[in-house]
Scaffold this active site. Structure first.
Site, PDB file in Angstrom:
ATOM      1  CG  HIS A  79      37.481  42.052  40.834  1.00 33.60           C
ATOM      2  ND1 HIS A  79      36.992  43.329  40.710  1.00 33.60           N
ATOM      3  CD2 HIS A  79      36.563  41.384  41.581  1.00 33.60           C
ATOM      4  CE1 HIS A  79      35.820  43.421  41.341  1.00 33.60           C
ATOM      5  NE2 HIS A  79      35.536  42.252  41.886  1.00 33.60           N
ATOM      6  CG  ASP A  81      37.347  45.220  37.337  1.00 36.77           C
ATOM      7  OD1 ASP A  81      37.683  44.270  38.078  1.00 36.77           O
ATOM      8  OD2 ASP A  81      36.314  45.200  36.631  1.00 36.77           O
ATOM      9  CG  ASP A 142      32.818  44.383  44.089  1.00 37.02           C
ATOM     10  OD1 ASP A 142      33.722  43.572  43.834  1.00 37.02           O
ATOM     11  OD2 ASP A 142      31.741  44.410  43.466  1.00 37.02           O
ATOM     12  CD  GLU A 176      33.797  40.292  39.257  1.00 39.20           C
ATOM     13  OE1 GLU A 176      32.977  39.448  39.622  1.00 39.20           O
ATOM     14  OE2 GLU A 176      33.568  41.524  39.331  1.00 39.20           O
ATOM     15  CD  GLU A 177      32.540  44.710  39.585  1.00 37.36           C
ATOM     16  OE1 GLU A 177      31.459  44.272  39.154  1.00 37.36           O
ATOM     17  OE2 GLU A 177      32.840  44.728  40.794  1.00 37.36           O
ATOM     18  CG  ASP A 199      34.601  39.739  44.289  1.00 34.40           C
ATOM     19  OD1 ASP A 199      34.451  40.829  44.876  1.00 34.40           O
ATOM     20  OD2 ASP A 199      34.363  39.568  43.082  1.00 34.40           O
ATOM     21  CG  HIS A 383      28.291  46.997  41.796  1.00 31.73           C
ATOM     22  ND1 HIS A 383      27.757  46.031  40.986  1.00 31.73           N
ATOM     23  CD2 HIS A 383      29.531  46.560  42.113  1.00 31.73           C
ATOM     24  CE1 HIS A 383      28.628  45.040  40.825  1.00 31.73           C
ATOM     25  NE2 HIS A 383      29.720  45.344  41.507  1.00 31.73           N
TER      26      HIS A 383
HETATM   27 ZN   LIG Z   1      33.696  41.873  42.908  1.00 32.23          ZN
END
Ligand SMILES: [Zn+2]
Length: 422
Positions: A79, A81, A142, A176-177, A199, A383
């Protein structure tokens, strides 16, 4: 000269791609298009076939088969994003070559220190090359590590036709997030028999179990009177009742703050309200569907108890399924996991299967009929400002995938995709 996984990664993380759960569009933010279009151009330049950008931002392409055998079509996902909860704008990646094992102080906010005392998995990364952000943003490993890994694999396979593999579909997706990564993906258009998301974190990891998740909304209607009116016991405050519900929730070993491994939780994500009306939002998580249901029943039971004590207030509980543990379907045929394990061993890793404490795009894909375990891609501490990537782990992920696509050719011919949705 082929481009390295590191130089790709450094280019991708500089592009701001945070998604936005308040937006109704797909992609949820315009800025994700910048990276999606760039990846589409790069895939075209590398010589991938069937390059398309579907209207919701899915970049799809094919690495054509080099074998004449009929073998399953394997899709690889990453992903583009980054999580909306922490700044992903103006990322300044810093490469720490041959990291000496000392705590890494991030220059733009020296209070941010990445320290192996806090992150013991870093012990295996001393002497390797790490990439961090500068202290005020996340890094975006990520899942740009996954994007860089897949692009590097694509370049390698497209220039090495002697490596025998079936058709490989590449998919880069947005959002995805915010839990909508594959909602609008047309699986017919993708045309894959099995898939993997790139991921995951640690080398060797093959995640094939995720949480099952529900969301719950509790609404409370009270009785509003003027607080100064002095008519004792006429007012029923919805807000006070909401607070009572929160206080009644089980905490030890049952909340998001006090659980790990296979423990599930009931987690309040927001509360708003006043005397007349209050609303609490929850997420419920468990790897086991029956236990998840029991958690929902427990929440209803707590509300019932508070409602019984205050019959003048009105309570409503609404529980909605979000996603289900992919393990329920993957167990039907473990070949995608077995071959991933074998690929891990082929590059010297010990395969591990930690259950994911969350959902992945693969949870949704698996539920929709496309079995999609998750594989490591070299990113860590997602994150937040301590996020980092390990270059040698990204390289190892590429090598592992080269093994994996060959294993599907050797051993995957009889794999049958699930045709019926459960
Ligand atoms: Zn991820």
């Amino acid at each position: 000269m082929p481009e390295t996984v590191l130089s790709r990664f450094l280019r991708y993380v500089k592009i701001h791609t945070a998604s936005d759960s308040d937006s109704n569009t797909t992609p949820s933010t315009e800025r994700q298009w910048t990276l999606l279009r760039m990846l589409a151009d790069e895939l075209r330049e590398l010589g991938a076939s069937d390059m398309t950008i579907a209207k919701h931002g899915y970049v799809l392409a094919t690495i054509p088969a080099t074998t004449r055998k009929r073998v399953p079509v394997v899709a690889l996902f990453a992903h583009v994003d980054t999580v909306p909860g922490f700044s992903g704008e103006g990322v300044k990646p810093i490469a720490h070559r041959k990291w000496n094992g000392k705590p890494i102080v991030l220059p733009d906010d020296p209070a941010q220190v990445i320290d192996m005392a806090k992150y013991p998995e870093m012990k295996s990364q001393v002497g390797k090359d790490l990439v961090t952000a500068s202290g005020t943003t996340l890094l975006g490993a990520d899942d740009k590590s996954g994007v860089a890994v897949i692009m590097t694999l694509a370049e390698f396979l497209l220039s090495h036709p002697e490596i025998e593999h079936g058709p490989i579909r590449v998919c880069f997706n947005p959002d995805e997030e915010i839990g909508r990564g594959v909602d609008k993906l047309d699986l017919k258009e993708l045309g894959a028999d099995v898939a993997y998301t790139l991921d995951g974190e640690n080398p060797g990891e093959v995640n094939w179990e995720t949480f099952s998740g529900d969301s719950a909304v509790v609404t409370i209607d009270g009785v509003s009177t003027h607080p100064g009116e002095g008519r004792k016991y006429k007012m029923v405050s919805a807000l006070m009742l909401a607070a009572r519900l929160l206080a009644a929730l089980p905490v030890e070993n049952r909340s998001a703050e006090t659980t790990d491994a296979r423990d599930g939780y009931i987690h309040a994500t927001s509360m708003s309200g006043n005397v007349a009306h209050a609303e609490i939002r929850f997420i419920l998580r468990n790897h086991d569907n029956d236990r998840l249901k029991a958690q929902g029943d427990q929440l209803r039971g707590l509300v019932k108890g508070i409602a019984a004590a205050e019959p003048r207030a009105k309570f409503k509980v609404q529980i909605t399924p979000s996603y289900r543990n992919m393990g329920y379907w993957i167990r039907e045929n473990m070949l995608p996991v077995d071959l991933a394990d074998e690929a891990m061993r082929a590059v010297g890793l010990v395969p591990t299967h930690p259950p994911t404490r969350g959902g992945t795009d693969g949870s949704r894909l698996t539920e929709r009929g496309l079995h999609t375990p998750n594989l490591f891609a070299g990113g860590h501490n997602s994150h937040g400002p301590h996020e980092y990537a390990c270059v040698q782990e990204m390289e190892l992920s590429v090598k592992m995938l080269i093994e994996l696509v060959q294993l599907w050719t050797k051993k995957g011919a009889n794999y049958k995709k699930r045709t019926k949705r459960k």
